[in-house]
Design a protein around this motif. Structure first.
Motif, PDB file in Angstrom:
ATOM      1  N   ARG A 250      -7.385 -10.376  -9.569  1.00  0.00           N
ATOM      2  CA  ARG A 250      -5.979 -10.343 -10.208  1.00  0.00           C
ATOM      3  C   ARG A 250      -5.232  -9.069  -9.981  1.00  0.00           C
ATOM      4  O   ARG A 250      -3.936  -8.968 -10.466  1.00  0.00           O
ATOM      5  N   SER A 251      -5.778  -7.999  -9.370  1.00  0.00           N
ATOM      6  CA  SER A 251      -5.133  -6.697  -9.164  1.00  0.00           C
ATOM      7  C   SER A 251      -4.247  -6.821  -7.891  1.00  0.00           C
ATOM      8  O   SER A 251      -4.996  -7.526  -6.924  1.00  0.00           O
ATOM      9  N   ARG A 252      -3.098  -6.538  -7.936  1.00  0.00           N
ATOM     10  CA  ARG A 252      -2.235  -6.717  -6.266  1.00  0.00           C
ATOM     11  C   ARG A 252      -2.516  -5.108  -5.834  1.00  0.00           C
ATOM     12  O   ARG A 252      -2.222  -4.320  -6.385  1.00  0.00           O
ATOM     13  N   PHE A 253      -2.613  -5.335  -4.434  1.00  0.00           N
ATOM     14  CA  PHE A 253      -2.716  -4.115  -3.693  1.00  0.00           C
ATOM     15  C   PHE A 253      -1.491  -4.410  -2.596  1.00  0.00           C
ATOM     16  O   PHE A 253      -1.848  -5.313  -1.599  1.00  0.00           O
ATOM     17  N   ILE A 254      -0.310  -3.460  -2.706  1.00  0.00           N
ATOM     18  CA  ILE A 254       0.574  -4.050  -1.796  1.00  0.00           C
ATOM     19  C   ILE A 254       0.711  -2.634  -0.874  1.00  0.00           C
ATOM     20  O   ILE A 254       1.016  -1.419  -1.324  1.00  0.00           O
ATOM     21  N   ALA A 255       0.401  -2.896   0.690  1.00  0.00           N
ATOM     22  CA  ALA A 255       0.513  -1.724   1.371  1.00  0.00           C
ATOM     23  C   ALA A 255       1.946  -1.971   2.216  1.00  0.00           C
ATOM     24  O   ALA A 255       2.374  -2.949   2.674  1.00  0.00           O
ATOM     25  N   ASP A 256       2.520  -0.285   2.347  1.00  0.00           N
ATOM     26  CA  ASP A 256       3.765  -0.381   2.981  1.00  0.00           C
ATOM     27  C   ASP A 256       3.259   0.463   3.850  1.00  0.00           C
ATOM     28  O   ASP A 256       3.014   1.664   3.795  1.00  0.00           O
ATOM     29  N   VAL A 257       3.838   0.427   5.335  1.00  0.00           N
ATOM     30  CA  VAL A 257       3.662   1.351   6.466  1.00  0.00           C
ATOM     31  C   VAL A 257       4.952   1.926   6.972  1.00  0.00           C
ATOM     32  O   VAL A 257       5.704   0.917   7.225  1.00  0.00           O
ATOM     33  N   PHE A 258       4.817   2.879   7.316  1.00  0.00           N
ATOM     34  CA  PHE A 258       5.752   3.647   7.828  1.00  0.00           C
ATOM     35  C   PHE A 258       5.607   4.652   9.058  1.00  0.00           C
ATOM     36  O   PHE A 258       4.633   5.521   9.046  1.00  0.00           O
ATOM     37  N   PRO A 259       6.450   4.749  10.063  1.00  0.00           N
ATOM     38  CA  PRO A 259       6.498   5.714  10.978  1.00  0.00           C
ATOM     39  C   PRO A 259       7.087   7.026  10.480  1.00  0.00           C
ATOM     40  O   PRO A 259       7.920   6.826   9.795  1.00  0.00           O
ATOM     41  N   VAL A 260       6.526   8.101  10.525  1.00  0.00           N
ATOM     42  CA  VAL A 260       6.724   9.291  10.011  1.00  0.00           C
ATOM     43  C   VAL A 260       6.655  10.704  10.940  1.00  0.00           C
ATOM     44  O   VAL A 260       5.574  10.487  11.763  1.00  0.00           O
ATOM     45  N   SER A 261       7.307  11.728  10.984  1.00  0.00           N
ATOM     46  CA  SER A 261       7.208  12.899  11.930  1.00  0.00           C
ATOM     47  C   SER A 261       7.026  14.030  11.418  1.00  0.00           C
ATOM     48  O   SER A 261       6.963  15.148  11.763  1.00  0.00           O
ATOM     49  N   SER A 262       7.218  14.267   9.857  1.00  0.00           N
ATOM     50  CA  SER A 262       7.408  15.211   9.095  1.00  0.00           C
ATOM     51  C   SER A 262       6.949  15.010   7.636  1.00  0.00           C
ATOM     52  O   SER A 262       6.863  13.846   7.118  1.00  0.00           O
ATOM     53  N   GLU A 263       6.329  16.230   7.174  1.00  0.00           N
ATOM     54  CA  GLU A 263       6.290  15.964   5.724  1.00  0.00           C
ATOM     55  C   GLU A 263       7.328  15.500   4.655  1.00  0.00           C
ATOM     56  O   GLU A 263       7.128  14.728   3.719  1.00  0.00           O
ATOM     57  N   GLU A 264       8.418  15.844   5.275  1.00  0.00           N
ATOM     58  CA  GLU A 264       9.888  15.336   4.444  1.00  0.00           C
ATOM     59  C   GLU A 264      10.111  13.997   4.603  1.00  0.00           C
ATOM     60  O   GLU A 264      10.338  13.487   3.522  1.00  0.00           O
ATOM     61  N   GLU A 265       9.650  13.471   5.797  1.00  0.00           N
ATOM     62  CA  GLU A 265       9.797  12.116   5.793  1.00  0.00           C
ATOM     63  C   GLU A 265       8.930  11.459   4.985  1.00  0.00           C
ATOM     64  O   GLU A 265       9.000  10.198   4.241  1.00  0.00           O
ATOM     65  N   VAL A 266       7.473  11.668   4.625  1.00  0.00           N
ATOM     66  CA  VAL A 266       6.730  11.280   3.969  1.00  0.00           C
ATOM     67  C   VAL A 266       7.161  11.105   2.491  1.00  0.00           C
ATOM     68  O   VAL A 266       6.803  10.091   1.775  1.00  0.00           O
ATOM     69  N   LEU A 267       7.781  12.432   2.002  1.00  0.00           N
ATOM     70  CA  LEU A 267       8.128  12.252   0.541  1.00  0.00           C
ATOM     71  C   LEU A 267       9.333  11.463   0.381  1.00  0.00           C
ATOM     72  O   LEU A 267       9.320  10.663  -0.618  1.00  0.00           O
ATOM     73  N   ASP A 268      10.275  11.277   1.376  1.00  0.00           N
ATOM     74  CA  ASP A 268      11.122  10.174   1.289  1.00  0.00           C
ATOM     75  C   ASP A 268      10.768   8.819   1.219  1.00  0.00           C
ATOM     76  O   ASP A 268      11.228   8.117   0.332  1.00  0.00           O
ATOM     77  N   CYS A 269       9.741   8.381   1.950  1.00  0.00           N
ATOM     78  CA  CYS A 269       9.177   7.114   2.095  1.00  0.00           C
ATOM     79  C   CYS A 269       8.527   6.910   0.759  1.00  0.00           C
ATOM     80  O   CYS A 269       8.550   6.144   0.144  1.00  0.00           O
ATOM     81  N   LEU A 270       7.639   8.006  -0.004  1.00  0.00           N
ATOM     82  CA  LEU A 270       7.096   7.679  -1.148  1.00  0.00           C
ATOM     83  C   LEU A 270       7.997   7.525  -2.319  1.00  0.00           C
ATOM     84  O   LEU A 270       7.965   6.789  -3.099  1.00  0.00           O
ATOM     85  N   GLU A 271       9.116   8.281  -2.314  1.00  0.00           N
ATOM     86  CA  GLU A 271      10.428   7.950  -3.527  1.00  0.00           C
ATOM     87  C   GLU A 271      10.920   6.556  -3.061  1.00  0.00           C
ATOM     88  O   GLU A 271      11.146   5.968  -4.128  1.00  0.00           O
TER      89      GLU A 271
END
Length: 220
Positions: free
Chosen positions: A18-39
């Motif tokens: 009953r625990s849900r694990f939702i995966a979202d995948v993103f193409p990224v090329s910098s740590e800044e893009e990682v932070l944006d995707c996390l937000e």
């Protein structure tokens, strides 16, 4: 160096006790893009307790980052990272959001669930191979066009541009390591009636007869 990466983002969900694990995948090329995707993910699932993630950035996998985001150490970020490593992917971020279902899974259960979610997320994404290639500009006589088109078909090469002027002017992407050989073969196929020059190096991907150019390779 050619490398595999995500071309189109994907999302998937797995349920474990009953625990849900939702995966979202993103193409990224910098740590800044990682932070944006996390937000973005945290804004989308505001009521979730855990947003665990891992990323690999750089054509040679020079930067790896991960986070368990409150889950027991090593049960979330590392399994996600191992999925990325296992598929030899670069420039990719996977975020797995968990909604607790009321039953404790234990460390082994968490590792399995986060691994399964990451794999499902990638299964619902489009993966490509980015090729370090050279763009060849070719000028030929009209009488040589048929030969060259047949040569391209045999070699699995696709034209990325063609103009009909006093001559036929074509552009084709080829793997960098094959560029000199392909140029020599074109000259031979056209009995020397062709003018060929290399017009820069690019990252590109080929799917069937379609070519996608991502940008020029910066020489260091």
């Amino acid at each position: 160096m050619d490398y595999k990466t995500v071309y189109q983002s994907g999302s998937a969900e797995v349920v474990e006790k009953r625990s849900r694990f939702i995966a979202d995948v993103f193409p990224v090329s910098s740590e800044e893009e990682v932070l944006d995707c996390l937000e973005h993910v945290k804004g989308q699932y505001r009521d979730a307790r855990h947003h665990c993630w891992a990323c690999v950035i750089g054509a040679e996998g020079v930067l790896e980052r991960l986070s368990d985001d409150g889950e027991p150490g090593g049960t979330a970020g590392k399994p996600i990272l191992e999925v990325i490593r296992g598929q030899a992917l670069r420039d990719v971020l996977i975020v797995v959001t968990r909604y607790f279902g009321g039953t404790l899974l234990g460390t082994g259960g968490l590792v399995r669930a986060y691994t399964a979610a990451a794999r499902e997320g990638l299964a619902h994404s489009i993966i490509i191979t980015k090729i370090h290639g050279a763009k060849l500009k070719i000028a030929i006589e009209y009488t040589e066009l048929g030969k060259l088109q047949h040569f391209f078909a045999e070699r699995g090469l696709a034209s990325v541009g063609i103009e009909y002027t006093e001559q036929v002017e074509m552009e084709v992407m080829v793997p960098l390591k094959e560029a000199d050989g392909v140029a020599a073969e074109i000259i031979e196929e056209t009995n020397g009636k062709s003018d060929i020059r290399k017009d820069g190096e690019y990252w590109y991907a080929q799917t069937g007869t379609k070519i996608k150019i991502f940008g020029q390779v910066v020489q260091k």
